[in-house]
Design an enzyme around this catalytic site. Structure first.
Site, PDB file in Angstrom:
ATOM      1  N   PRO A 110      47.016 -16.302  27.131  1.00 57.69           N
ATOM      2  CA  PRO A 110      47.154 -17.400  26.246  1.00 57.69           C
ATOM      3  C   PRO A 110      46.847 -17.196  24.845  1.00 57.69           C
ATOM      4  CG  PRO A 110      46.114 -17.764  28.181  1.00 57.69           C
ATOM      5  CD  PRO A 110      46.151 -16.505  28.038  1.00 57.69           C
ATOM      6  N   ASP A 179      33.130 -24.836  13.205  1.00 60.69           N
ATOM      7  CA  ASP A 179      33.419 -24.497  11.967  1.00 60.69           C
ATOM      8  C   ASP A 179      34.665 -23.848  11.709  1.00 60.69           C
ATOM      9  OD1 ASP A 179      30.725 -25.490  11.604  1.00 60.69           O
ATOM     10  OD2 ASP A 179      29.735 -23.515  11.348  1.00 60.69           O
ATOM     11  N   GLU A 182      39.513 -25.437  10.919  1.00 59.05           N
ATOM     12  CA  GLU A 182      40.856 -25.313  10.137  1.00 59.05           C
ATOM     13  C   GLU A 182      41.957 -24.733  10.989  1.00 59.05           C
ATOM     14  OE1 GLU A 182      38.434 -23.745   6.927  1.00 59.05           O
ATOM     15  OE2 GLU A 182      39.655 -24.833   5.524  1.00 59.05           O
ATOM     16  N   SER A 184      41.510 -23.541  14.674  1.00 63.47           N
ATOM     17  CA  SER A 184      41.390 -23.380  16.216  1.00 63.47           C
ATOM     18  C   SER A 184      42.064 -24.299  16.934  1.00 63.47           C
ATOM     19  CB  SER A 184      39.814 -23.052  16.623  1.00 63.47           C
ATOM     20  OG  SER A 184      39.051 -24.477  15.996  1.00 63.47           O
ATOM     21  N   SER A 195      31.950 -25.910  20.683  1.00 61.23           N
ATOM     22  CA  SER A 195      30.904 -26.672  20.252  1.00 61.23           C
ATOM     23  C   SER A 195      31.073 -27.146  18.858  1.00 61.23           C
ATOM     24  CB  SER A 195      29.347 -26.001  20.559  1.00 61.23           C
ATOM     25  OG  SER A 195      28.466 -26.828  19.754  1.00 61.23           O
ATOM     26  N   GLY A 245      40.991 -18.010  29.220  1.00 59.09           N
ATOM     27  CA  GLY A 245      42.353 -17.463  29.483  1.00 59.09           C
ATOM     28  C   GLY A 245      42.393 -16.421  30.645  1.00 59.09           C
ATOM     29  N   THR A 246      41.377 -16.586  31.577  1.00 58.63           N
ATOM     30  CA  THR A 246      41.397 -15.647  32.683  1.00 58.63           C
ATOM     31  C   THR A 246      42.084 -16.079  34.012  1.00 58.63           C
ATOM     32  OG1 THR A 246      39.362 -16.393  33.499  1.00 58.63           O
ATOM     33  CG2 THR A 246      39.415 -14.523  32.061  1.00 58.63           C
ATOM     34  N   GLY A 248      44.404 -19.270  33.714  1.00 60.59           N
ATOM     35  CA  GLY A 248      45.502 -20.116  33.426  1.00 60.59           C
ATOM     36  C   GLY A 248      45.647 -20.922  32.083  1.00 60.59           C
ATOM     37  N   TYR A 454      22.049 -19.381  15.173  1.00 53.96           N
ATOM     38  CA  TYR A 454      23.079 -18.533  14.427  1.00 53.96           C
ATOM     39  C   TYR A 454      22.788 -17.513  13.368  1.00 53.96           C
ATOM     40  CZ  TYR A 454      28.051 -18.646  13.609  1.00 53.96           C
ATOM     41  OH  TYR A 454      29.273 -18.211  13.463  1.00 53.96           O
TER      42      TYR A 454
HETATM   43  C1  LIG Z   1      34.365 -18.615  11.197  1.00 58.61           C
HETATM   44  C2  LIG Z   1      34.694 -19.071  12.491  1.00 58.61           C
HETATM   45  C3  LIG Z   1      33.632 -20.320  12.837  1.00 58.61           C
HETATM   46  C4  LIG Z   1      33.888 -20.584  14.181  1.00 58.61           C
HETATM   47  N1  LIG Z   1      32.705 -21.681  14.380  1.00 58.61           N
HETATM   48  C5  LIG Z   1      32.961 -22.329  15.711  1.00 58.61           C
HETATM   49  C6  LIG Z   1      32.064 -23.546  15.829  1.00 58.61           C
HETATM   50  O1  LIG Z   1      31.503 -23.912  15.192  1.00 58.61           O
HETATM   51  N2  LIG Z   1      32.057 -23.947  17.389  1.00 58.61           N
HETATM   52  C7  LIG Z   1      32.621 -22.977  18.254  1.00 58.61           C
HETATM   53  O2  LIG Z   1      32.560 -23.529  19.350  1.00 58.61           O
HETATM   54  N3  LIG Z   1      33.465 -21.932  18.114  1.00 58.61           N
HETATM   55  C8  LIG Z   1      33.513 -21.382  16.668  1.00 58.61           C
HETATM   56  N4  LIG Z   1      34.238 -20.191  16.471  1.00 58.61           N
HETATM   57  C9  LIG Z   1      34.807 -19.731  17.647  1.00 58.61           C
HETATM   58  C10 LIG Z   1      36.053 -20.108  17.995  1.00 58.61           C
HETATM   59  O3  LIG Z   1      36.803 -20.857  17.043  1.00 58.61           O
HETATM   60  C11 LIG Z   1      36.320 -20.892  19.275  1.00 58.61           C
HETATM   61  O4  LIG Z   1      35.868 -19.988  20.351  1.00 58.61           O
HETATM   62  C12 LIG Z   1      37.431 -21.517  19.257  1.00 58.61           C
HETATM   63  O5  LIG Z   1      37.419 -22.583  20.536  1.00 58.61           O
HETATM   64  C13 LIG Z   1      38.840 -20.753  19.716  1.00 58.61           C
HETATM   65  O6  LIG Z   1      39.879 -21.492  19.834  1.00 58.61           O
HETATM   66  P1  LIG Z   1      41.213 -20.886  19.359  1.00 58.61           P
HETATM   67  O7  LIG Z   1      42.129 -21.861  19.549  1.00 58.61           O
HETATM   68  O8  LIG Z   1      41.076 -20.262  18.023  1.00 58.61           O
HETATM   69  O9  LIG Z   1      41.440 -20.006  20.393  1.00 58.61           O
HETATM   70  P2  LIG Z   1      41.959 -18.258  20.610  1.00 58.61           P
HETATM   71  O10 LIG Z   1      41.082 -17.593  19.546  1.00 58.61           O
HETATM   72  O11 LIG Z   1      43.220 -18.281  20.169  1.00 58.61           O
HETATM   73  O12 LIG Z   1      41.612 -17.925  21.900  1.00 58.61           O
HETATM   74  C14 LIG Z   1      40.263 -17.767  22.478  1.00 58.61           C
HETATM   75  C15 LIG Z   1      40.296 -17.690  24.121  1.00 58.61           C
HETATM   76  O13 LIG Z   1      40.869 -18.900  24.564  1.00 58.61           O
HETATM   77  C16 LIG Z   1      42.132 -18.475  25.384  1.00 58.61           C
HETATM   78  N5  LIG Z   1      42.857 -19.683  25.103  1.00 58.61           N
HETATM   79  C17 LIG Z   1      43.300 -20.203  24.043  1.00 58.61           C
HETATM   80  N6  LIG Z   1      44.056 -21.231  24.132  1.00 58.61           N
HETATM   81  C18 LIG Z   1      44.199 -21.552  25.393  1.00 58.61           C
HETATM   82  C19 LIG Z   1      44.936 -22.271  26.255  1.00 58.61           C
HETATM   83  N7  LIG Z   1      45.652 -23.144  25.744  1.00 58.61           N
HETATM   84  N8  LIG Z   1      44.743 -22.212  27.627  1.00 58.61           N
HETATM   85  C20 LIG Z   1      43.929 -21.074  28.019  1.00 58.61           C
HETATM   86  N9  LIG Z   1      43.331 -20.345  27.690  1.00 58.61           N
HETATM   87  C21 LIG Z   1      43.575 -20.390  26.023  1.00 58.61           C
HETATM   88  C22 LIG Z   1      42.484 -17.151  24.866  1.00 58.61           C
HETATM   89  O14 LIG Z   1      43.269 -16.409  25.841  1.00 58.61           O
HETATM   90  C23 LIG Z   1      41.266 -16.478  24.677  1.00 58.61           C
HETATM   91  O15 LIG Z   1      40.583 -15.820  25.569  1.00 58.61           O
HETATM   92  C24 LIG Z   1      34.241 -19.931  15.329  1.00 58.61           C
HETATM   93  C25 LIG Z   1      35.023 -18.689  14.877  1.00 58.61           C
HETATM   94  C26 LIG Z   1      35.227 -18.349  13.556  1.00 58.61           C
HETATM   95  C27 LIG Z   1      36.074 -17.386  13.063  1.00 58.61           C
END
Ligand SMILES: Cc1cc2nc3c(=O)[nH]c(=O)nc-3n(C[C@H](O)[C@H](O)[C@H](O)COP(=O)(O)OP(=O)(O)OC[C@H]3O[C@@H](n4cnc5c(N)ncnc54)[C@H](O)[C@@H]3O)c2cc1C
EC number: 2.5.1.26
Lengths: 541, 690
Positions: A110, A179, A182, A184, A195, A245-246, A248, A454
């Site tokens: 996913p 953070d 924009e 995620s 978080s 994503g492990t 479902g 952090y």
């Molecule tokens: C600049 C920056 C700042 C960040 N700040 C934060 C923060 O403040 N707080 C925070 O918690 N995280 C933060 N993160 C980490 C990241 O943004 C989070 O982990 C976020 O939740 C990932 O969401 P995504 O949609 O981009 O998932 P992805 O990067 O696309 O995927 C992450 C994982 O989730 C799985 N996944 C994605 N969508 C689904 C779905 N619909 N069903 C099942 N599995 C799925 C994927 O397979 C993968 O294993 C940051 C990252 C960056 C680069």
């Protein structure tokens, strides 16, 4: 600018286009980046951020001083590979896709916003089966808003900023602001146990989550009601939250919403030292009076923030800045090389904000903290958004930099910060990295029993042949140090592939075994074979 | 400048190999100016400056001490204020008051004393420079060897000399009573610890916190002795773990990222307390240190104590040492001020303590005199100067081959070295008209009462014990080879399989484990390493995986074997004594306190020496007797039993007989006459006929 967003917003293919607005080889929008202008000064391009279009005359000096960047040394750019996409429209599509995958033994990964920082989206190299990247970007609709219960139902692919913007139109918000908001996605948040910055008011994703639909190879897992709490054995939501994503796909999610706060106010506090700052945050947490967000930057980060200061348009501001600096550093005896700054964000009614402000500043005073103005506070938060861009600039100039985070009990917070920094410094020294590394940390969340810390860590890799590998080695040492200091494997980034080696230590043999058993029941064929978390080999156990 | 060659006492120059003499420049410049000069000392990067009284405050306010106070209140029902007062008293009694002013006074006097006592004080400057670098980045633990009171005076002086922050020193209470001296030491960085405070929760908490807060904040380098106490025998003592555990705990509990340990080996040509030690070992009680006693000691100042070598060893990072041995995250599940070290950590501390002692030994500077002593112990009738020259050169080669560092500058002839060392120790040996080097002993009293005779024996013994003390300065180099040598030398057969050899080696290690320091669970490795070294230097012949015994009997093997003889004889006498005493009260073996046993065994030995049955006066050493009892206890030869709070020992006849028999296989044991002892009347009846 605004109009363009509105247009795109209602377009079902926003993210397809949205994505092409993004860089493929770095963080963020294509038009927003740090670059070196013809005057050899650093400039932030584009129009998206408060900093956009400004020149930062102090930044170059700072870069030279702290990490030994020189503009004459540019590194060759890196390349990356692209994936195969299956773009789905809704929950039923996902159910079908997973059924087919089971039938034909195809691997599904996913894909949400792609902002993962744990390599969780990387395809395992040893996988022989066909791998499909399940792109959720078009499952980006709000399904309903329930004003009676204050909940929203949305599809998993919706991106944080869109969700908030659309709710805002109706006078609501979820208040979940990681953070990365924009870029995620909602599903990504659930899958990684994300978080948000304002969790003090709104809670983290697990607190916000009311209901979730989860499509697995065995079928759909979900609760039959949307209640605030229930006692029905171990909570199945907690199997889905953080599953990375492990097992479902998260397809639809119900979150809590809140009316938009009438008043929003930034603030900042200057402390004579980081120690004072941590003590203050601890006290604020103990008295449970934390504002929406309270973050404490260490001195290195404060210096960096100062370097990011845009060139001032008026003489007067410069003068005022100077005055303030004098006031802080000379009059009050603050050492500019020791002081630390907390940034604050208050939300609520005007009265609530005023009352809370008063209380927080009173506590701060007990720890030698002085109010540092709203502007500095806002700049502090902006910094966290643009810092990701800076990383890309750095990479062009032989800087490899990354961030990592952890959670830690209060009593070990200071020691952890100090020891991890020391450890990083020593590991760099032992690996003969010529320039002093840039190491900084901030306390980004407070809880009753501890905090989230952090770290940013970067170094100038000129003269080192395999910088990424060296970086990883050093970060791994830092994580060892974190665990030795009573810190956790991760507060919110998750485990993915890069932190698997510490999972067993964190949750124990039985913990990993239980996760594996769940996985084996839910996904016996290993369709969701991204090799994250408890899956596959755990080296270095 | 004096030419060295003209002065037989000054056998070497200011710079010697890796060493530099730090006294010479003091002899030509103003002491006052030196004591008053500005000192720019490096500081620990994470240090927050605080004066000594603030340290005390911090200790009392600490979580650990507060927690202990609560506990004591609960356990004893005392009011909190009173327990807090107790804690205050403890910390006041304990704390140092390191102050620049006092340091200068201290340095001034010390410098004068040192110049009087010693010819040169050699320091390896490279080691000092490492310390200087590290002080900025790490909390520092200094662990010097402990052979003399001079140790910590010298350490502080060296740090003063090199503009390093003065260490704070864990000192035993003995000094505190001395008026001026006690005050001066406290103000120069000594802090005082009671010798035993096993169960005292509050004391333990205050002590631990006092040590740890200074380590965490890196206020000063902390100095203490792993061996716990001054070695009276000049052998290394087995490491003690109390202070070491307290010092390393901040690393295990991740208060700090690392700790650097600097093992320091201090080698004396001549030990200030040599005769004091000798009498102490023989059981003549040590005079309590007091200022007036110190003034009497002024006599001492008129004597020459030769050179001192201070070697700062390679710093050991605790983080690196514990890599893979401990898991610090185990402390995540409880507050850190609650005392607890994991099994692994305790094990690591044990190994580390031993490691430091071995590093100490490796870095000792061995004098020609200690070789002379080793030779004389084996040839009590005396050795001619010519013969001694040959022996010393032979032994120097052997010791060097075994890794020892011998203080023998290349440009010095054997004769110069020998004469200089004989001159320095004229109180122990003399050279007679036939040029024979002999131990100086009073002529035996032929007609005197028992008491006079006893005194005479003890005086003779003191000379012997002193000599063996200097032999002990080199014995660690030979101990493991000697254990192999003795096993071969005593073998009756044609060949000795490696398995059998190993069994014999293991027995000796068990037996000697108190007299010598062996790293726990390292026997096999030690054995193999030693075996291959001996084979390498041609000291033994291996044929078809076994020792060819005949071909392996050579000078080296027999010299090494004889080195252990005094110990085995001593042990054997102890065993015989224990066995003979069993018949006295019906069938049950007679239980006595360890002290009584040692006294009685000493009386017996004295008698046997007088009778000429045995020849090694060293067996009169109570240290050896105590070590022997400990070893026997661990081997099951004796048991302990507590009655009315007093610990008694009694032999386990069967096991003890086996051990005795085995000892007899290594050495030629004398035919022992049947004896009976009455300690009250100090009469020992020797029945010459069995
Ligand atoms: C600049 C920056 C700042 C960040 N700040 C934060 C923060 O403040 N707080 C925070 O918690 N995280 C933060 N993160 C980490 C990241 O943004 C989070 O982990 C976020 O939740 C990932 O969401 P995504 O949609 O981009 O998932 P992805 O990067 O696309 O995927 C992450 C994982 O989730 C799985 N996944 C994605 N969508 C689904 C779905 N619909 N069903 C099942 N599995 C799925 C994927 O397979 C993968 O294993 C940051 C990252 C960056 C680069």
């Amino acid at each position: 600018m605004e109009t363009r967003f509105c247009l795109i917003q209602n377009h079902p293919l926003f993210l397809k286009e949205g994505k092409s607005l993004l860089k493929w080889n770095g963080w963020g929008y294509k038009d927003s980046k740090f670059s070196i202008n013809k005057d050899q000064h650093v400039e932030f391009t584009g129009e998206r951020y408060r900093l956009s279009g400004s020149t930062m005359p102090l930044l170059r000096e700072w870069m030279k001083k702290t990490v030994g960047i020189s503009l004459e040394h540019k590194s060759p750019s890196q390349s990356c590979t692209q994936d195969l996409n299956l773009v789905l429209e809704n929950h039923d599509d996902v159910v079908k896709a997973v059924e087919l995958a089971v039938k034909y033994n195809v691997v599904i990964i996913p894909f949400g916003g792609g902002t993962t920082v744990t390599s969780s989206l990387e395809c395992p190299a040893f996988e022989k089966r066909m791998i499909v990247s399940l792109d959720t970007s078009q499952m980006n609709h709000i399904l309903w808003v329930d004003e009676k219960n204050l909940t929203v139902r949305a599809e998993c692919g919706i991106i944080g900023q869109d969700l908030e913007r659309r709710l805002e139109e109706r006078g609501y918000c979820t208040g979940h602001e990681p953070d990365s908001m924009e870029f995620s996605s909602l599903g990504g948040w659930v899958a990684t146990r994300a978080s948000g910055m304002k969790k003090n008011i709104y809670g983290n994703i697990e607190d916000l989550l009311v209901h979730v639909r989860f499509v697995t190879p065995r079928g759909v897992m979900e609760k039959s009601c949307q209640v605030p709490r229930m006692s029905s054995g171990p909570d199945i939501h907690h199997i889905i939250l953080g599953s990375e994503g492990t097992m479902g796909v998260v397809t639809e999610v119900t979150l809590k919403i809140r009316p938009l706060p009438p008043c929003k106010k930034y603030g900042s506090i200057v402390f004579p030292s980081f120690e004072n700052g941590v003590s203050c945050l601890r006290e604020v947490a103990a008295q449970r009076c934390a504002p929406a967000s309270i973050r404490l930057m260490d001195n290195e980060q404060f210096q960096f923030g100062a370097a990011l200061k845009p060139e001032s348009k008026s003489m007067l501001t410069n003068f005022m800045d100077g005055l303030k600096k004098f006031y802080i550093t000379k009059l009050k005896g603050f050492d500019p090389n020791k002081l630390a700054v907390a940034t604050l964000l208050f939300e609520g009614t005007k009265e609530e904000v005023a009352a809370l402000e008063k209380r927080v500043y009173e506590i701060a005073a007990k720890f030698g903290g002085l109010p540092g103005g709203a502007d500095n506070g806002e700049r502090g938060y902006m910094l966290t958004f643009v810092i990701a861009y800076l990383r890309d600039l750095g990479f062009e100039y032989y800087i490899v930099a990354e961030s990592f985070e952890t959670s830690v009990p209060w009593d070990r917070c200071l020691d952890l910060c100090q020891n991890v920094k020391e450890r990083l410094r020593r590991e760099c020294k032992e690996r003969r990295i010529q320039f002093p590394p840039y190491i900084t940390c901030r306390v980004t969340q407070t809880y009753d029993a501890g905090a989230c810390v952090y770290f940013y860590f970067g170094f100038n890799y000129r003269g080192i042949s395999d910088p990424v590998h060296v970086y990883e080695e050093i970060e791994s040492c830092a994580r060892d140090e974190i665990l030795a200091n009573g810190g956790s494997i991760s507060h919110h980034h998750g485990v993915g592939k890069i932190r698997k080696q510490w999972l067993k230590k964190t949750v124990g043999e039985l913990g990993v075994g239980t996760m594996k058993a769940l996985k084996a029941y839910i996904d016996p064929q290993n369709i969701f074979a991204n090799n994250n978390l408890m899956m596959g080999n755990h080296s270095k156990l | 400048m004096k030419s060295n060659a003209d002065d037989p006492k000054l056998v070497s120059a200011r710079h010697k190999d890796v060493f530099e003499d730090i006294l010479e420049e003091r002899r030509t410049s103003s002491d006052l100016r030196f004591a008053a000069r500005a000192r720019d000392v490096p500081r620990f990067r994470l240090n927050k400056e605080r004066p000594p009284h603030k340290i005390k405050e911090d200790v009392l306010k600490s979580d650990r001490v507060q927690y202990a106070i609560e506990q004591v209140c609960q356990d004893t029902g005392l009011p909190k204020a009173e327990v807090i007062n107790q804690a205050k008293t403890i910390v006041d009694e304990m704390a140092h008051n390191l102050r620049t002013g006092a340091i200068r006074v201290f340095a001034f006097f010390l410098m004068k004393v040192l110049k009087q006592l010693y010819q040169r004080i050699y320091v390896n400057e490279e080691g000092i420079e490492k310390v200087r670098m590290l002080i900025q980045d790490y909390p520092i633990l200094l662990m010097p060897t402990h052979r003399s009171y001079m140790d910590f005076l010298l350490m502080s002086y060296v740090f003063y000399h090199y503009d390093l922050p003065l260490p704070v020193i864990a000192a035993a209470m003995d000094f505190m009573g001395m008026k001026f001296f006690g005050w001066l030491l406290r103000n120069s960085g000594a802090f005082y610890i009671r010798r035993s405070f096993g169960e005292d929760t509050l004391y333990w908490a205050v002590f631990t916190e006092y040590v740890q807060t200074q380590i965490c904040n890196g206020d000063s380098p902390i100095e203490f002795y792993v061996e716990g106490t001054r070695s009276r025998t000049s052998k290394s003592y087995a490491p003690k773990f109390g202070m070491l555990s307290a010092a390393l705990e901040p690393y295990f509990k991740a208060h700090i990222p690392d700790i650097m340990v600097i093992p320091v080996s201090i080698s004396y040509d001549r030990i200030l307390e040599e005769s004091l030690y000798a009498y102490e070992l023989l059981g003549v009680p040590k005079p309590k240190e007091s200022t007036s006693g110190l003034i009497k000691a002024r006599k001492v100042l008129e004597e020459d104590f030769g050179n001192v070598h201070i070697f700062f060893g390679e710093p050991i990072s605790i983080r690196q040492f514990s890599e893979g041995r401990v898991d610090r995250s185990k402390h995540s599940l409880a507050p850190r001020y609650i005392v607890s070290l994991t099994q692994e950590e305790q094990e690591m501390i044990r190994v580390f303590g031993h490691h430091v002692v071995l590093v100490h030994q490796h870095n000792m500077v061995i004098s020609v005199w200690s070789m002379v002593a080793a030779i004389l112990v084996q040839s009590q009738q005396g050795v001619t100067v010519r013969q001694m020259l040959r022996e010393v050169e032979w032994m120097k080669r052997l010791a060097s081959n075994l890794g020892a560092y011998i203080d023998w500058p290349v440009n010095e002839s054997a004769e110069t070295m020998l004469r200089a060392s004989l001159a320095l120790h004229h109180n122990i040996i003399s050279i007679n008209n036939d040029d024979v080097i002999q131990l100086q002993v009073a002529p035996p009293i032929v007609r005197g009462n028992a008491v006079q005779q006893h005194v005479a024996v003890m005086q003779t013994a003191a000379q012997h014990v002193m000599l063996s003390m200097y032999r002990n300065q080199i014995i660690h180099v030979f101990i493991r080879p000697a254990m192999i040598a003795l096993s071969i030398n005593s073998c009756r057969g044609e060949e000795l399989s490696l398995d059998d050899l190993y069994q014999k080696y293991v027995f000796l290690e068990n037996l000697l484990c108190r007299d010598f320091v062996f790293v726990p669970d390292n026997t096999r490795k030690d054995f193999e390493h030693t075996l291959s070294t001996l084979a390498h230097i041609g000291a033994l012949v291996l044929e078809a995986g076994a020792i060819a015994v005949k071909k392996s009997i050579n000078k080296t093997i027999s010299f090494l074997s004889h080195m252990l003889e005094p110990f085995l004889i001593g042990y054997w006498v102890m065993c015989q004594f224990l066995l003979s005493s069993r018949l006295q009260v019906s069938a049950k073996p007679l239980a006595r306190t360890q002290k009584t046993l040692v006294k009685e065994m000493q009386a017996l030995s004295a008698r046997l020496l007088q009778e000429g049955v045995i020849h090694h006066y060293e067996v009169l050493s109570m240290d050896m007797a105590n070590n022997c009892l400990h070893a026997l206890y661990h081997m099951g030869g004796v048991s302990k039993e507590k009655r009315d709070g007093v610990l008694y020992m009694y032999p386990n006849v069967a096991q003890l007989s086996t051990i005795t028999e085995q000892i007899g296989k290594y050495i030629d044991v004398p035919p022992l006459p049947a004896v009976s002892i009455d300690l009250h009347t100090k009469t020992i009846t020797v029945n010459a006929k069995l």
